[in-house]
Design a protein around this motif. Structure first.
Motif, short mmCIF file in Angstrom:
data_model
loop_
_atom_site.label_atom_id
_atom_site.label_comp_id
_atom_site.label_asym_id
_atom_site.label_seq_id
_atom_site.Cartn_x
_atom_site.Cartn_y
_atom_site.Cartn_z
N ASN A 676 2.71 2.31 0.32
CA ASN A 676 3.13 3.56 -0.30
C ASN A 676 1.98 4.13 -1.12
OD1 ASN A 676 4.84 5.63 -1.18
ND2 ASN A 676 6.55 4.22 -1.47
N LEU A 677 2.10 5.40 -1.49
CA LEU A 677 1.12 6.04 -2.36
C LEU A 677 1.72 6.31 -3.73
CD1 LEU A 677 -0.43 8.62 0.13
CD2 LEU A 677 -0.95 6.19 -0.14
N LEU A 678 2.95 5.86 -3.94
CA LEU A 678 3.67 6.14 -5.18
C LEU A 678 3.78 4.86 -6.00
CD1 LEU A 678 6.48 8.32 -3.58
CD2 LEU A 678 4.26 9.07 -4.42
N LEU A 679 4.64 4.88 -7.01
CA LEU A 679 4.95 3.69 -7.78
C LEU A 679 5.57 2.64 -6.87
CD1 LEU A 679 5.48 2.10 -10.46
CD2 LEU A 679 7.61 3.40 -10.64
N GLN A 680 5.04 1.42 -6.90
CA GLN A 680 5.55 0.36 -6.05
C GLN A 680 6.22 -0.73 -6.88
OE1 GLN A 680 3.69 -0.94 -2.39
NE2 GLN A 680 1.74 -0.38 -3.28
N ASN A 681 6.99 -1.57 -6.22
CA ASN A 681 7.44 -2.81 -6.84
C ASN A 681 6.25 -3.75 -6.92
OD1 ASN A 681 10.14 -1.93 -6.96
ND2 ASN A 681 10.46 -2.53 -4.83
N ALA A 682 6.12 -4.43 -8.04
CA ALA A 682 4.97 -5.30 -8.26
C ALA A 682 5.01 -6.50 -7.33
CB ALA A 682 4.93 -5.76 -9.72
N PRO A 683 3.87 -7.09 -7.00
CA PRO A 683 3.87 -8.32 -6.21
C PRO A 683 4.42 -9.47 -7.03
CG PRO A 683 1.66 -7.80 -6.96
CD PRO A 683 2.51 -6.63 -7.33
N GLN A 684 4.79 -10.54 -6.35
CA GLN A 684 5.32 -11.72 -7.05
C GLN A 684 4.22 -12.40 -7.87
OE1 GLN A 684 8.27 -15.15 -5.68
NE2 GLN A 684 6.32 -15.35 -4.66
N ASP A 685 2.99 -12.44 -7.33
CA ASP A 685 1.89 -13.12 -8.00
C ASP A 685 0.66 -12.23 -7.90
OD1 ASP A 685 -0.11 -14.74 -8.95
OD2 ASP A 685 0.41 -16.48 -7.72
N ASN A 686 0.21 -11.69 -9.03
CA ASN A 686 -0.96 -10.82 -9.03
C ASN A 686 -2.22 -11.52 -8.52
OD1 ASN A 686 0.68 -8.88 -10.20
ND2 ASN A 686 -0.02 -9.30 -12.28
N ASN A 687 -2.26 -12.84 -8.62
CA ASN A 687 -3.44 -13.60 -8.23
C ASN A 687 -3.39 -14.08 -6.79
OD1 ASN A 687 -4.63 -13.44 -10.87
ND2 ASN A 687 -3.17 -15.02 -11.54
N ASN A 688 -2.34 -13.70 -6.07
CA ASN A 688 -2.21 -14.14 -4.68
C ASN A 688 -1.61 -13.01 -3.84
OD1 ASN A 688 -2.22 -15.70 -2.37
ND2 ASN A 688 -0.52 -17.03 -3.00
N ILE A 689 -2.35 -11.92 -3.78
CA ILE A 689 -1.86 -10.75 -3.04
C ILE A 689 -1.76 -11.07 -1.54
CG2 ILE A 689 -2.33 -8.34 -2.45
CD1 ILE A 689 -1.47 -8.80 -5.33
N ARG A 690 -2.61 -11.97 -1.05
CA ARG A 690 -2.56 -12.30 0.38
C ARG A 690 -1.21 -12.87 0.78
NH1 ARG A 690 -7.07 -12.11 3.35
NH2 ARG A 690 -9.06 -11.77 2.30
N ALA A 691 -0.54 -13.52 -0.16
CA ALA A 691 0.78 -14.10 0.14
C ALA A 691 1.84 -13.03 0.31
CB ALA A 691 1.18 -15.08 -0.96
N GLU A 692 1.53 -11.79 -0.08
CA GLU A 692 2.48 -10.69 0.04
C GLU A 692 2.47 -10.06 1.42
OE1 GLU A 692 4.55 -9.55 -2.83
OE2 GLU A 692 3.91 -11.62 -3.15
N TYR A 693 1.52 -10.43 2.25
CA TYR A 693 1.37 -9.76 3.54
C TYR A 693 2.60 -10.01 4.40
CZ TYR A 693 -1.06 -7.85 7.62
OH TYR A 693 -1.44 -7.08 8.69
N GLY A 694 3.22 -8.94 4.84
CA GLY A 694 4.42 -9.05 5.67
C GLY A 694 4.83 -7.69 6.18
N LEU A 695 6.05 -7.58 6.61
CA LEU A 695 6.54 -6.34 7.18
C LEU A 695 6.54 -5.22 6.14
CD1 LEU A 695 9.59 -7.66 9.25
CD2 LEU A 695 7.30 -7.09 10.09
N ALA A 696 6.13 -4.06 6.55
CA ALA A 696 6.26 -2.88 5.70
C ALA A 696 7.74 -2.55 5.56
CB ALA A 696 5.50 -1.70 6.30
N PRO A 697 8.15 -1.98 4.43
CA PRO A 697 9.59 -1.76 4.20
C PRO A 697 10.25 -0.87 5.23
CG PRO A 697 8.34 -1.51 2.17
CD PRO A 697 7.34 -1.62 3.27
N PHE A 698 9.49 0.01 5.90
CA PHE A 698 10.09 0.91 6.88
C PHE A 698 9.78 0.49 8.31
CE2 PHE A 698 5.81 2.47 6.74
CZ PHE A 698 5.50 2.55 5.39
N ASP A 699 9.41 -0.77 8.51
CA ASP A 699 9.18 -1.27 9.86
C ASP A 699 10.48 -1.27 10.65
OD1 ASP A 699 7.55 -3.02 11.88
OD2 ASP A 699 9.41 -4.14 11.51
N VAL A 700 10.45 -0.65 11.83
CA VAL A 700 11.58 -0.69 12.77
C VAL A 700 11.01 -1.15 14.10
CG1 VAL A 700 13.34 0.64 13.96
CG2 VAL A 700 12.81 1.16 11.57
#
Length: 877
Positions: A676-700
């Motif tokens: 997104n380009l707007l305000l986002q929900n924060a990641p679970q761990d700021n020091n491990n952004i790679r662990a956040e990699y997954g489906l985009a919220p609007f993936d169909v």
């Protein structure tokens, strides 16, 4: 001859297909790679994702100039959707054109694509229409979550007229659409049980008193339960358009157009005193002058777009605070206003030189955006003990922010050359450059903290304020090449096309800059306190607005927070978001005016917004990085996305009374955050952004859409003729849209944790329950294990091992159908009666998944679609 992938909706499609409440945005999905989406941080129902790219990354224009209904981000409708009519009324639409893929260099200010609405013009003869649309609950099916049909009355009415003012030279067109809705709509929420109220101290009585009364669930110790009811909603809207066209000479054309919109909405809430009242205003004007010479053409265009919105929550007058505990969220209350303006001037030239068709030009645009914002406090509790002891684990105080205005300029230019190398091969070559200035506030009330020289390892946000005119460093690197080809083999009806391009968006004002404004250097816009800070300052419920200044003074003078309070922070290196796009595909002409197309579409989005919460307390000890600072939002361009899609389309132009289009898209969209380009929900761990990699919220993953129009030839079938037969058997038309898609992802959270996006652990069992259609229980709660919460921090002792957006929600199947009969009173006067049904088969599409593992309703689907019907009468002449 062009390599970009366009989708065009004709005025016939907009008005003849089954379109609920004449919302033309609902049929954008007929084009491959297009999806209207609602995200938690976007205007409700007002965003568009194009080929998996951010919803705020598109550009919306009417007749070529800005037409957003939100001053802070591109949007079809007003912030949080008080409007019924999006952007412009249907009768004023000649066509809607979506440019996507490898857009020509003429298209700028977008990383995904451009939606342009072309308005109707008057002609040499008078033409017009009058219509009325009616939808009442008597026509509709009962919602599956209610025991009876709630009352509903919807009426939409309007008309248009166009014709000559001066024969052959001056023409006019005007249209108006009004809408009125009065209904009882389903309301669902997680509410406190009688047991929770019986064990809670009297301190919370004011909050419990405004919640609806419910029976204790079967579990005598359940703290919360799900509430279903019907709430009263009232909406009105009015949208008018006027256009003048003046043919000064055969080579000189002048036009001017004006749009006016005035929506209003009173929205229900399960907390009855907290109904929301929203009023919006837009005024959009546009003018253009075209001069055509023998070998070149010039187009000059000016635009102005004025947006105003005011919103008031009923609970604001009683100082309703936001309490969050165990899935309960009393939502709080706000008095809020948005305002903004867009001013633009554009100049374009087009000329032909041999095999070259060249376009060049530029744009200057100013964007103004500002707010007025007053909020009640937010207090979150991570455990039952903390709630009963009134010891919040997280407190947010938003201080009063008087009216302000941010302004940004876009300075852009382009050159596009469509070079016909041979009769079979055309190259589309272009380059564009846009410079977007750094936002500035009219009164220099921009406060963005830099790096603390004593602790540079902490990053931005802890140091002194940057200069007010330098919110972040300017980005001068926005060169955007566009390269494409179109090749038609000799003696063939097949066309191959493809290309590569870079497209750049500006930062939306909503995506960080809006948070940089505060009342003064000593009064931040927002303060977020952790558990220990809140307890040290003795902050607990109630926290009325009248105490804000005392709390602020106490925090600044006490030892709780000895430094100046933190606000939000933007990384000084904040480059504009952009996408790398590539496509390859083919089109094949088939018999009977049928065209088959097959395209591979890929893109990579970069510098998309990532929003972290910094200075969080240590999960175990509860001590933050800097105990003298509060928590704060941190924006930077750290997210990126990837999209790969196979897009197949089969379409037939309207001929012999029949047209259709069928689209199938298989795709996958991945990102590190919400892409997104707007305000986002924060990641679970700021020091491990790679662990956040997954489906985009609007993936169909799979999306199938087919639509058609058929003029039923009853006269031909019965071999009859004459006026009586024509009135009875002629003019029948059948239309329909069928959509089938797999579900979007959902993120499972533990909202009791004071960390913003903590997730549970997977237990190893199946996430899903097989009988959810009857039980409405979709997720298996036993498949998720909650991570223990630290008493010192109010947060999970560690992040959960469940991946972000690991859950896929149920898919949906919808058939919308329309049947109409047109009576030809004369050759020029016609009257059409039409009945449109939506979810015609009343298929139960369950939505509203409860994703908080803290809630007693976790995993439950709480809403559904029921069949609705609208009747239309339309007179045209």
């Amino acid at each position: 001859t062009t390599s970009n992938l366009d989708t065009t909706l004709s005025g016939q499609a907009v008005n003849q297909l089954p379109v609920a409440r004449q919302d033309w945005t609902s049929i954008l999905q007929l084009g491959p790679g297009l999806s209207t989406v609602t995200t938690s941080n976007s205007p409700a129902g007002a965003s568009l994702t194009i080929n998996g790219l951010p919803p705020a990354g598109f550009n919306l224009t009417v007749d070529g100039t800005n037409a957003t209904s939100d001053p802070e981000t591109p949007a079809f409708g007003f912030y949080q959707g008080p409007n019924i009519i999006n952007t412009i009324n249907n009768d004023a639409i000649a066509e809607v054109n979506v440019v996507k893929g490898i857009a020509p260099a003429t298209v700028g200010g977008t990383m995904s694509g451009n939606v342009n609405i072309v308005t109707k013009s008057g002609g040499s003869k008078f033409h017009g229409s009058l219509y009325e649309i009616n939808d009442v609950s008597a026509y509709d099916a009962r919602n599956q979550f209610l025991t009876k049909k709630p009352r509903s009355t919807f009426n939409e009415y309007g008309g248009s007229i166009g014709g000559p003012i001066l024969p052959k030279s001056l023409f006019f067109f005007g249209s108006y659409e009004g809408a009125r809705l009065s209904a009882a709509q389903p309301v669902t929420d997680t509410v406190p049980t009688p047991y929770l109220q019986s064990i809670s101290p009297a301190t919370y009585a004011p909050v419990f008193a405004v919640y609806p009364k419910v029976a204790q669930p079967a579990d005598p110790t359940a703290l919360t339960t799900q509430y279903f009811a019907a709430g009263s909603v009232r909406q009105t809207d009015g949208n008018g358009t006027v256009r003048l066209d003046y043919n000064i000479t055969p080579n000189d054309l002048l036009y001017a157009r004006y749009i006016r919109s005035r929506p209003f909405k009173l929205a229900p809430n399960d907390i009855v005193i907290n109904q929301r009242n929203t009023t919006g205003h837009t005024d959009g004007a546009n003018a253009g002058y075209t001069h055509a010479a023998q070998s070149w053409t010039s187009m000059t265009r000016f635009g102005y777009n004025r947006i105003r919105l005011q919103r008031l929550d009923g609970g604001f007058s009683s100082d309703l605070e936001e309490l969050i505990f165990n899935g309960i969220d009393s939502q709080g209350a706000e008095q809020f206003a948005k305002s903004g303006d867009f001013y633009s001037g554009e100049q374009e030239f087009a000329l032909t030189r041999g095999k070259h068709t060249i376009q060049l030009g530029g744009i200057v645009q100013r964007q103004d955006a500002g707010r007025t914002d007053y909020n009640t406090a937010q207090l979150q509790y991570s455990s039952l003990a903390g709630f009963l002891n009134n010891s919040p684990s997280h407190v947010q105080i938003t201080f009063d922010l008087s009216p302000f205005n941010l302004h940004i300029y876009q300075l852009g230019g382009f050159v596009q050359d469509d070079y016909k190398v041979t009769d079979s091969l055309t190259l589309n070559l272009g380059v564009r450059y846009d410079y977007f200035t750094v936002p500035k506030e009219d009164n220099n009330r921009v406060f963005n903290r830099g790096v603390d020289p004593a602790n540079p390892q902490w990053g931005p946000g802890f140091g002194p304020y940057r200069p007010a005119g330098s919110m972040y460093n300017a980005d001068y690197t926005n060169f955007q090449p566009r390269l494409g080809f179109v090749w038609t083999p000799p003696h063939s009806s097949t066309v191959f096309h493809g290309g590569f391009g870079i497209l750049t968006s500006p930062h939306p004002i909503f995506g960080g800059p809006i948070d940089m404004v505060q009342e003064s250097a000593s009064q931040p816009f927002r303060v977020i306190l952790n558990s220990q800070q809140a307890q040290s300052a003795d902050i607990k419920y109630p926290l009325p607005r009248t105490q804000y200044q005392d709390v602020l003074a106490g925090l600044q003078s006490s030892g709780v927070i000895s430094k100046q309070l933190a606000n939000a922070t933007i990384n000084p290196n904040f480059p504009n978001p952009y996408s790398l796009q590539w496509t390859f595909g083919m089109e094949q002409q088939l018999p009977s005016r049928v065209v088959f197309s097959l395209d591979y579409v890929g893109n990579h989005g970069l510098h998309e917004n990532m929003t972290e919460t910094h200075n969080l307390p240590d999960r175990v000890t509860g001590i933050p990085l800097d105990p003298t600072f509060s928590e704060f939002r941190y924006y930077y361009g750290g997210d990126s996305s990837n999209y790969h899609g196979l897009q197949v389309q089969l379409q037939r132009q309207f001929s012999r009374g029949f047209s259709f289009s069928t689209v199938y898209v298989w795709s996958k969209a991945l990102s590190y955050g919400q892409a997104n380009l707007l305000l986002q929900n924060a990641p679970q761990d700021n020091n491990n952004i790679r662990a956040e990699y997954g489906l985009a919220p609007f993936d169909v993953r799979n999306n199938f859409v087919t639509n058609g129009l058929w003029e039923i030839p009853l006269l031909q079938w019965t071999h009859t003729s004459g006026r009586a037969a024509g009135l009875l058997l002629g003019g029948w038309q059948l239309s329909g849209i069928f959509t089938g898609s797999t579900g979007m992802p959902a993120n499972i959270l533990d909202t009791n944790s004071s960390y913003p996006s903590d997730r549970p652990d997977p237990s190893g069992g199946s996430f899903y329950l097989g009988n959810y259609n009857s039980t409405h229980r979709y997720l298996n709660a036993a498949a998720f294990n909650r991570v223990p919460i630290s008493a010192a921090s109010g947060a999970q002792i560690r992040g959960g091992y469940l991946r972000r957006d690991a859950i896929t929600q149920p898919g949906s199947e919808l058939l919308d159908a329309g049947l109409s009969k047109t009576f030809d009173f004369t050759e020029k006067v016609h009257f059409q009666l039409k009945a449109d049904t939506f979810n015609t088969l009343n298929h139960t599409n369950l939505t509203g998944l409860v994703t908080s593992i803290s809630s007693s309703s976790f995993g439950q689907l709480t809403s559904a679609t029921a069949r609705t019907m609208q009747l239309t009468g339309r007179l045209t002449f």
